[in-house]
Motif scaffolding. Structure first.
Motif, short mmCIF file in Angstrom:
data_model
loop_
_atom_site.label_atom_id
_atom_site.label_comp_id
_atom_site.label_asym_id
_atom_site.label_seq_id
_atom_site.Cartn_x
_atom_site.Cartn_y
_atom_site.Cartn_z
N PRO A 488 37.08 44.28 37.66
CA PRO A 488 37.44 43.11 38.23
C PRO A 488 37.48 43.04 39.75
O PRO A 488 37.65 44.01 40.50
CB PRO A 488 39.18 43.23 37.83
CG PRO A 488 39.45 44.67 38.00
CD PRO A 488 38.13 45.06 37.21
N GLN A 490 37.67 40.16 43.23
CA GLN A 490 38.31 38.76 43.79
C GLN A 490 37.39 37.89 44.10
O GLN A 490 36.32 38.15 44.66
CB GLN A 490 38.96 39.35 45.09
CG GLN A 490 40.00 38.27 45.82
CD GLN A 490 40.46 38.69 47.13
OE1 GLN A 490 39.85 39.30 47.84
NE2 GLN A 490 41.64 38.41 47.37
N CYS A 496 40.30 35.84 39.92
CA CYS A 496 40.07 37.24 39.15
C CYS A 496 38.66 37.11 38.65
O CYS A 496 38.44 36.17 37.60
CB CYS A 496 40.84 37.81 38.41
SG CYS A 496 40.30 39.40 37.43
N LEU A 561 45.87 41.06 36.23
CA LEU A 561 45.16 41.70 37.30
C LEU A 561 44.80 40.87 38.64
O LEU A 561 44.58 39.43 38.32
CB LEU A 561 43.65 41.90 36.80
CG LEU A 561 43.79 43.34 35.43
CD1 LEU A 561 42.35 43.52 35.21
CD2 LEU A 561 44.32 44.36 36.18
N ARG A 562 45.03 41.20 39.81
CA ARG A 562 44.88 40.50 40.96
C ARG A 562 44.24 41.41 41.95
O ARG A 562 44.82 41.97 42.75
CB ARG A 562 45.99 40.05 41.52
CG ARG A 562 46.84 38.77 40.50
CD ARG A 562 48.36 38.65 41.08
NE ARG A 562 49.05 37.82 40.55
CZ ARG A 562 50.22 37.36 40.52
NH1 ARG A 562 50.78 38.07 41.08
NH2 ARG A 562 50.81 36.39 39.55
N PRO A 563 42.74 41.50 41.68
CA PRO A 563 41.97 42.39 42.42
C PRO A 563 42.13 42.08 43.84
O PRO A 563 42.12 40.98 44.39
CB PRO A 563 40.71 42.39 41.87
CG PRO A 563 40.92 41.21 41.11
CD PRO A 563 42.15 40.71 40.82
#
Length: 930
Positions: A488, A490, A496, A561-563
């Protein structure tokens, strides 16, 4: 927790060249001892300083000292209580701790000079109370005490430990509190007064030692309070001091978790209000105190554990309510008598005043002086008659009042409200789910499976938590593996993007909660929460088929998920995993089925599934109602709604993903009222004699049994019971052929006098053999019954006899000793003796079950009476009967329900051990006759 990196193993050359090995060769090796080397106290001092203290009690250096037999050949043989130094004492303790860490025999060395151990143990207790010693050394001494309290099965240890937790420690309680306890247990008062009279007869030296042992734990609690109060909410704090506090809480948990040590100590711990002081301490609010807080929660649960400390009986819900109501009633009476301002509280009904909120409402307006007086009348605190006894901290006084009188949820209620799926907070918590390279240096907030348990609920609850955390460790590995493959990144807008793909995880296209059902009667959480998860399966056909093949009750995980790493950068594998990929939420779910084009769940069946167009697939899933309720309460308080953020769904291999069903079965078992037979109850909890459940110790033995084809001939029968008189019911030698029915009676031998060293007079078996003829089943060869061909030895015959009797039988041996043959013969004999009953066979693996069934099929058992239930393609599962287990391995489900069934039906239970790998792993066959 102390995190340690995986150390490289030492080579033989490195061990030989090590300084410790050189010293051992000169001073305490076998060769040096033969040459008559003399003991050098200064050498012990030097080794303690250089190899232990200066290295921070390094695991590797301790391991080298233990490997060189430093304790066995040098420290303990040369121990002298009058000349022994502090360094010598701690060196012995360090070696014992290292032996426990390596899981090798720990106390055998001390048994060679048992007369010296009492003095050594007394000196260790004195060292624990020393002021001004480094906290690293004090933690080492605490760890030694922990090991002692966990070794009550060793007579040498138990004799010393029991003196610290016996009835006289109540001398440290307030007199009013002690008299209250004596009212509920009059016999204790009689013993207490008798001990006082005996103390008066002791000389001054012995009396001082006795009083020291009785006051030791009370002094340790005071010392701990002092150390804890030195830690401030801000500023630097010594890691060694924090570890000392953690170790002390671990010690208290271990004392509370065993009935022999808990019985009298629990009152002392409650009197000290240690839990309340810890909850109010600054350490709980610090980042370094996370493990301390988790250990404190465990201690708090054990201080209020639902057990009668006197009898050891588990408390029912009504017993708990009676205790709670009596406490509130006592408080109301005191308020009515001594505090006119609390009249409204005194006359109110209990249900309206027993909550924390209500207690704060009634008592918060009062001064600390009045609160102290009230608690003094309740014998919780000493009378505020002196400046030393007067407590001005109102928050502390309120917490003591609330902790004693506020109504608490029972452990069962807390368990029923606990989510079964792990969340991100638990999965990556090193204190309860340690990494693969945990070396045992620090303590963990995990329950310990000791030899003894408080109640059956305690036994099941510990297994519940440990199995849950063991599954969590595997889930963590699967999540990290799948997310790493998905890569993943940003995006420029902050979203994402995925630069890779994973076989076991897919991005979520859409997620919607479609149903939240009303709670059932008596519950607060929704009865059911369902959601739809849509994914795009634009992957290879075989992977797409795997996703479409998800069955009902399969478990999956929803991930957010929040890369934080943009696409222009690379991941740094040396940095922590979570911050880089931005893993925010993890929630479990259970598959109900895939939806068809009309939005209906595709039911499983023999007909082929409909061929759906495109790559979008929608799965209907069940969410955990308890977790959903907790999340919604957090959302109401202003937290983010996790169910609007999921962007990845992950599945796991079905054979490794049955944890939810096992946990659900355990929880259902704890919610079921069941009674384990008396002959099995104490054995499970670790009390009484180890052989108390053996058939020879029970009074319901069965004399007449059909042994079917166990014996090959009359000579084999005589050889199987050597030195036993055998009588045959017929004199016709031609009829002395199997099958046989045996009537076995135990009679006392001619001499009833007990020989020296014998507990009971010897008994001799008298066997009556009754041959019988099997009815003719037909004229054809295949009609002839199949027969056993194994010539069982006398030991194997005794095992078969034990397995046919009520009680518990364990048979363990290396491969090739005929354990499976014995198990199969027991099954056959039980089948022929009780053909109208059912026998449940539970094995540790499908391979073991295959071996059993192959041999069972070779015996005279009707194939129609056999049903195979297992995990895998060969398993015969019916959704109607076993849907509540989902795809759980039925073997595990039945193993967990074994106690319930035994108690409900009060039948016989036999356990046959099978050691698959010699001295490595032991599995068990459970033969259960219904």
């Amino acid at each position: 927790m102390a995190e340690t990196k995986k150390a490289r193993p030492l080579t033989v050359d490195q061990i030989q060249e090590d300084n410790i090995t050189q010293l051992a060769g000169l001073h305490w090796s076998q060769e040096a001892l033969k040459n008559g080397t003399t003991f050098k106290p200064q050498l012990v001092e030097d080794i303690y300083r250089t190899e232990l203290v200066n290295t921070g009690f390094s695991t590797r250096r301790s391991m080298m000292l233990e490997f060189s037999q430093y304790l066995e050949n040098y420290l303990w043989p040369n121990y002298d209580s009058e000349k022994c130094t502090y360094s010598h004492q701690l060196s012995i303790a360090a070696m014992v701790n290292e032996k426990f860490r390596e899981r090798v025999p720990q106390w055998e060395t001390f048994k060679r000079r048992p007369e010296k151990f009492a003095d050594f143990f007394h000196q260790m207790l004195q060292a624990c109370l020393h002021e001004g010693k480094p906290f690293r050394e004090q933690s080492l001494l605490l760890l030694f005490l922990i090991h002692c309290f966990n070794s009550l099965e060793v007579d040498l240890i138990r004799e010393q430990v029991q003196r610290l937790v016996s009835l006289p420690i109540w001398n440290n309680l307030l007199q009013g509190r002690r008299e209250e306890l004596f009212k509920g247990n009059p016999k204790y008062k009689k013993f207490f007064n008798l001990l006082k009279k005996n103390d008066a007869k002791l000389d001054e030296k012995k009396r001082a030692k006795v009083h020291f042992e009785r006051e030791f734990l009370s002094k340790m609690l005071k010392k701990f309070d002092k150390v804890l109060s030195e830690i401030k909410e801000t500023g630097k704090v010594s890691p060694d001091k924090v570890q000392y506090c953690e170790r002390f809480i671990e010690l208290l948990i271990d004392i509370e978790a065993q009935l022999p040590t808990r019985r009298f100590f629990n009152a002392l711990l409650d009197h000290s209000h240690c839990v309340v002081k810890c909850q109010l301490s600054p350490l709980v609010k610090r980042k370094e105190g996370k493990l301390f807080s988790e250990l404190l929660d465990m201690l708090n649960a054990y201080t209020e554990f639902e057990i009668d400390d006197t009898t050891g009986e588990a408390l029912t819900i009504h017993d708990r309510l009676d205790i709670h109501y009596n406490r509130i009633l006592k408080l109301q009476k005191m308020a009515f008598k001594h505090f006119p301002d609390l009249q409204n509280f005194a006359i109110a009904n209990i249900a309206s005043v027993d909550s924390k909120k209500s207690l704060i409402k009634y008592f918060e307006p009062h001064s600390s002086a009045n609160l102290h007086k009230l608690l003094a009348y309740a014998h919780e605190l000493p009378q505020p008659d002196t400046e030393e006894n007067y407590i001005k901290d109102k928050q502390y006084l309120m917490e003591v009042l609330i902790s004693k009188h506020a109504k608490r949820k029972s452990q069962l209620e807390q368990l029923n409200e606990m989510p079964l799926y792990p969340t991100e907070e638990i999965i990556w918590d090193e204190n309860i789910v340690p990494t693969e390279f945990y070396s045992g240096d620090g303590c963990l907030a995990l329950p310990k499976l000791n030899l003894q348990f408080l109640t059956l609920h305690d036994y099941l609850l510990k297994n519940f938590h440990l199995f849950r955390l063991e599954s969590t460790y595997e889930i963590r590995q699967d999540i990290e593996d799948a997310i790493s493959h998905m890569k993943p990144w940003q995006s420029e807008e902050g979203g994402c993007l995925f630069g890779g793909w994973a076989r076991m995880a897919q991005p979520i296209s859409e997620f919607n909660v479609v149903e939240v059902s009303k709670p059932l009667v008596g519950e607060s959480h929704p009865s059911q929460v369902r959601a739809d998860v849509t994914v795009s399966l634009s992957v290879r056909p075989e992977i797409k088929a795997e996703w479409e093949g998800l069955r009902k009750h399969d478990v999956a995980f929803l991930i957010t998920l929040r890369p934080t790493v943009p696409m222009s950068h690379k991941y740094n594998h040396k940095e922590p995993f979570i911050p880089q990929v931005g893993l925010t939420y993890v929630r479990g779910c259970e598959i109900e089925g895939m939806l068809d084009a009309e939005g209906k769940v595709i039911e499983e069946g023999p007909e082929p599934k409909p061929d759906l167009p495109g790559d979008l697939r929608t799965f209907r899933v069940w969410l955990d109602p308890n977790q959903y309720q907790q999340d919604m309460l957090g959302t109401a308080e202003g937290k983010e709604d996790a169910y609007e953020t999921f962007n990845v769904i992950m599945r796991r291999k079905p054979k490794e993903n049955n944890f939810k069903a096992v946990l659900e079965t355990l929880r259902d078992l704890m919610n079921t009222h069941f009674v384990v037979p008396d002959w099995l109850h104490d054995l499970i909890l670790g009390y009484g004699e180890p052989d108390a459940a053996h058939y020879s110790k029970l009074h319901n033995q069965i004399e007449n049994l059909n042994w079917n084809d166990t014996f090959l001939s009359m000579d084999h029968l005589r050889a199987s019971f050597p030195n036993c008189p055998i009588e045959v019911t017929t004199d016709d030698v031609t009829k002395h052929i199997p099958p046989f029915r045996l009537s076995i009676k135990d009679k006392e031998s001619d001499s009833n006098k007990r020989k020296e060293g014998e507990d009971e007079p010897k008994t001799q078996r008298h066997i009556i053999v009754d041959p019988y003829v099997i009815s003719n089943r037909g004229p054809y060869p295949y009609c002839l019954p199949k027969k056993n061909s194994v010539p069982f030895t006398p030991t194997q015959t005794e095992a078969i006899y034990s397995g046919m009797q009520p009680g518990l039988t364990i048979i363990v041996g290396p491969p090739g000793t005929g354990k499976t043959d014995v198990a199969v013969q027991i099954i056959s004999n039980i089948y022929h003796n009780y053909s109208d009953q059912r026998t449940l066979i539970v094995t540790h693996s499908n391979q073991a079950l295959n071996q059993l069934f192959e041999k069972i099929m070779a015996l005279d058992i009707d194939e129609r009476h056999l049903l195979r239930l297992g995990h895998g393609e060969e398993a015969l599962e019916t959704e109607k009967d076993f849907s509540r287990y989902g795809r759980v391995n039925y073997v595990l489900a039945q193993r967990l329900e074994l106690l319930e069934e035994v108690g409900r039906l009060q039948s016989s239970l036999s356990v046959i051990g099978d050691m698959s790998h010699t001295c490595e792993t032991a599995g068990y066959f459970y033969l259960y006759q219904v």
